[in-house]
Design an enzyme around this catalytic site. Structure first.
Site, PDB file in Angstrom:
ATOM      1  N   THR A   9       8.985   6.391   2.521  1.00  0.00           N
ATOM      2  CA  THR A   9       7.771   5.952   1.840  1.00  0.00           C
ATOM      3  C   THR A   9       8.185   4.927   0.794  1.00  0.00           C
ATOM      4  OG1 THR A   9       7.905   7.759   0.225  1.00  0.00           O
ATOM      5  CG2 THR A   9       6.523   8.136   2.175  1.00  0.00           C
ATOM      6  N   SER A  10       7.328   3.941   0.588  1.00  0.00           N
ATOM      7  CA  SER A  10       7.658   2.852  -0.338  1.00  0.00           C
ATOM      8  C   SER A  10       7.483   3.240  -1.797  1.00  0.00           C
ATOM      9  CB  SER A  10       6.787   1.629  -0.043  1.00  0.00           C
ATOM     10  OG  SER A  10       7.011   1.191   1.269  1.00  0.00           O
TER      11      SER A  10
END
Length: 187
Positions: A9-10
């Site tokens: 996930t960013s």
């Protein structure tokens, strides 16, 4: 052959449930490596690096989607190269690409990675254009400043008097020292 999964996930706020659900449907995953809050543009990601170090001949890496291993074509191709250099294979569930299926899979992977980069570049371009349009209309994004013109005038007066420390000034105008230093940097 050992199967490993990779999830990224960013931002810490993003939810990995979609990725986790897709990976859960794959039989035989020994371990899932997860990088949370790590940009795909970074070449080095802690869990990704551990996964690559662990790979052996005949292993397989399963991901949900190409953009989880890189945000541009070069990142994706380098990531896949790192996997194949270890003698392992690679499979993307969303794009339905399995490098075990031959040279056409490699070609398709390159094309899909290029389109993923195009999508990201287009989003970045639209965001910048939107910000510029808003700025031209006098709208500024982000959090409102806690330093209004009255506080700014008070800060200038107190600094020019030379009678108060920075910490005292911050307390007097009811802002944090960090905010005061940011204001001073713009004076």
């Amino acid at each position: 052959m050992t199967k490993f999964a990779y999830i990224r996930t960013s931002t810490k706020d993003q939810n990995a449930d979609l990725q986790l659900d897709a990976i859960a449907k794959v039989d035989g995953i020994k371990r899932t490596y997860t990088d949370e809050g790590v940009s795909g543009t970074l070449a080095s990601r802690p869990e990704w690096d551990k996964l690559i170090d662990r790979l052996e001949e005949g292993d397989e890496v399963v991901i949900w989607k190409f953009d989880r291993i890189g945000r541009n074509t070069m990142n994706v191709l380098e990531a896949v190269q790192a996997i194949t250099a270890k003698g392992a294979t690679f499979r993307s569930l969303t794009e339905n690409i399995d490098l075990n299926s031959g040279p056409m899979a490699q070609a398709m992977m390159t094309i899909i990675a290029a389109f993923a980069q195009l999508e990201r570049d287009t989003i970045v371009q639209r965001t910048r254009a939107g910000l510029e349009a808003a700025k031209a209309k006098g709208k500024v994004g982000g959090r409102p400043s806690v330093v209004d013109p009255k506080k700014l005038a008070t800060i200038k007066k107190l600094i020019n008097s030379g009678d108060h420390s920075r910490a005292d000034i911050a307390r007097m105008v009811e802002i944090s020292p960090a905010t005061l230093y940011r204001v001073i940097a713009t004076l």
